[in-house]
Design a protein around this motif. Sequence first.
Motif, mmCIF file in Angstrom:
data_model
loop_
_atom_site.group_PDB
_atom_site.id
_atom_site.type_symbol
_atom_site.label_atom_id
_atom_site.label_comp_id
_atom_site.label_asym_id
_atom_site.label_seq_id
_atom_site.Cartn_x
_atom_site.Cartn_y
_atom_site.Cartn_z
ATOM 1 N N ARG A 24 0.846 -1.201 0.000
ATOM 2 C CA ARG A 24 0.000 0.000 0.000
ATOM 3 C C ARG A 24 0.879 1.248 0.000
ATOM 4 N N GLN A 25 1.227 1.735 1.177
ATOM 5 C CA GLN A 25 1.955 3.006 1.269
ATOM 6 C C GLN A 25 3.249 2.971 0.462
ATOM 7 N N PHE A 26 3.924 1.830 0.479
ATOM 8 C CA PHE A 26 5.198 1.736 -0.246
ATOM 9 C C PHE A 26 4.980 1.933 -1.750
ATOM 10 N N GLY A 48 8.618 11.177 8.841
ATOM 11 C CA GLY A 48 7.623 10.143 9.161
ATOM 12 C C GLY A 48 7.931 8.871 8.405
ATOM 13 N N SER A 49 9.178 8.454 8.466
ATOM 14 C CA SER A 49 9.667 7.333 7.629
ATOM 15 C C SER A 49 9.076 5.991 8.012
ATOM 16 N N GLY A 50 8.419 5.907 9.178
ATOM 17 C CA GLY A 50 7.898 4.612 9.615
ATOM 18 C C GLY A 50 9.026 3.599 9.710
ATOM 19 N N GLY A 94 12.575 11.229 15.583
ATOM 20 C CA GLY A 94 12.451 12.664 15.328
ATOM 21 C C GLY A 94 10.996 12.986 15.066
ATOM 22 N N ASN A 95 10.730 14.273 14.837
ATOM 23 C CA ASN A 95 9.336 14.689 14.778
ATOM 24 C C ASN A 95 9.215 15.868 13.822
ATOM 25 N N ALA A 96 8.120 15.893 13.070
ATOM 26 C CA ALA A 96 7.892 17.006 12.137
ATOM 27 C C ALA A 96 7.797 18.339 12.869
ATOM 28 N N LEU A 112 6.863 13.493 2.568
ATOM 29 C CA LEU A 112 6.030 12.919 3.631
ATOM 30 C C LEU A 112 5.053 11.986 2.933
ATOM 31 N N ASN A 113 5.259 10.704 3.061
ATOM 32 C CA ASN A 113 4.390 9.727 2.404
ATOM 33 C C ASN A 113 3.433 9.140 3.434
ATOM 34 N N ALA A 114 2.137 9.467 3.279
ATOM 35 C CA ALA A 114 1.098 8.970 4.205
ATOM 36 C C ALA A 114 1.340 9.464 5.634
HETATM 37 C C1 LIG Z 1 1.058 5.492 7.701
HETATM 38 S S1 LIG Z 1 2.640 5.705 8.427
HETATM 39 C C2 LIG Z 1 3.645 6.115 7.007
HETATM 40 C C3 LIG Z 1 5.071 5.640 7.180
HETATM 41 C C4 LIG Z 1 5.978 5.819 5.976
HETATM 42 N N1 LIG Z 1 6.077 7.201 5.569
HETATM 43 C C5 LIG Z 1 5.563 4.963 4.806
HETATM 44 O O1 LIG Z 1 5.499 5.479 3.693
HETATM 45 O O2 LIG Z 1 5.299 3.779 4.996
HETATM 46 C C6 LIG Z 1 2.486 7.246 9.251
HETATM 47 C C7 LIG Z 1 3.744 7.663 9.987
HETATM 48 O O3 LIG Z 1 3.617 9.030 10.405
HETATM 49 C C8 LIG Z 1 4.381 9.166 11.546
HETATM 50 N N2 LIG Z 1 4.070 10.398 12.288
HETATM 51 C C9 LIG Z 1 3.012 10.661 13.079
HETATM 52 N N3 LIG Z 1 3.143 11.864 13.652
HETATM 53 C C10 LIG Z 1 4.309 12.385 13.209
HETATM 54 C C11 LIG Z 1 5.019 13.588 13.461
HETATM 55 N N4 LIG Z 1 4.538 14.512 14.289
HETATM 56 N N5 LIG Z 1 6.201 13.774 12.859
HETATM 57 C C12 LIG Z 1 6.706 12.857 12.008
HETATM 58 N N6 LIG Z 1 6.080 11.680 11.733
HETATM 59 C C13 LIG Z 1 4.901 11.451 12.326
HETATM 60 C C14 LIG Z 1 4.009 7.920 12.342
HETATM 61 O O4 LIG Z 1 4.912 7.681 13.399
HETATM 62 C C15 LIG Z 1 4.002 6.854 11.265
HETATM 63 O O5 LIG Z 1 5.209 6.172 11.169
#
Ligand SMILES: C[S@@+](CC[C@H](N)C(=O)[O-])C[C@H]1O[C@@H](n2cnc3c(N)ncnc32)[C@H](O)[C@@H]1O
Length: 271
Positions: A24-26, A48-50, A94-96, A112-114
């Motif tokens: 999906r997301q990938f 938000g690399s998951g 880390g955090n956005a 930022l993917n998903a």
């Molecule tokens: C659906 S996952 C997407 C992961 C990845 N980008 C991918 O393509 O598979 C959503 C991600 O957003 C991250 N997220 C949530 N709040 C965030 C924030 N404040 N800063 C950065 N990432 C955040 C979550 O930790 C989660 O890993």
Amino acid sequence: MSGLSLSFDTPQLAQQYEVRSAERQFLHGQRLIAELGVRAGEHVLDVGSGTGLLAEHVAGLVGPTGRVLGIDPLPLRIEIAQRKARPNLSFQVGNAYALGELPAGSFDVVYLNAVFHWLPEKTEPLKQIHRLLKPGGRLGITTGAKDQPNRLQSIKKQVLSREPYARYPEAQAGTPHWVTAQELADLLSGAGFTAQRIEAQANVHHQPDGNTAIAFSQASSFGNFLGHLPESLRSQAIEDIKRELEAFRTPEGIRLEGKRLFAIAHKPASH
Ligand SMILES: C[S@@+](CC[C@H](N)C(=O)[O-])C[C@H]1O[C@@H](n2cnc3c(N)ncnc32)[C@H](O)[C@@H]1O
């Protein structure tokens, strides 16, 4: 106040995300990266690399002279991502909302993917990303569209608005913060970006059963899908949601649809 929690994640949810997001997301992330035209030697930030599947793919594109940094607030997801680390690919918690420590003008591409719909406040992260990009640098975003939210989320919302769940209004707090295409355009230009393309794309997929659909949403929402509900009510809510999902059963499985926004923007070269 968003009410989204970063404390519901578990090792199981993180591992499930690693497996299930591959289909999906990938996949839509790979399309985003192709549109961004990531090239050998570039410096890329994945916000938000998951668990790092997409960042690993990007590290292959930038090659040994490039560099990819993935950040995510969930330590359990970063732990899985770190198994993919190599000389041109690193991950850190880390955090956005805490991008201030990274040096200005240090990235060619940020994406930022998903992730964007998990940010309750979007202006500050966009301004920080603008600061981090080199002049002419590119930004890529995929996110859910507010005007056609994912069907499973809509069903959940309806179910939780009824008793006995309605007495726990905080349970609705696990819902993503989607935007419309116009809101995304305004946010991007407000942060100084020039949008090249903002497109709403159909997002249709089939799940074999309600359990699989709900498990996927739990993993994707890092436990927020029903995490705010008292545990004693959670399995009852799952049964209620599953019953409603059956109305959308087709020969291919339960049809879930929504819309995804896909955006490419750049920081003007004169900045
Ligand atoms: C659906 S996952 C997407 C992961 C990845 N980008 C991918 O393509 O598979 C959503 C991600 O957003 C991250 N997220 C949530 N709040 C965030 C924030 N404040 N800063 C950065 N990432 C955040 C979550 O930790 C989660 O890993």
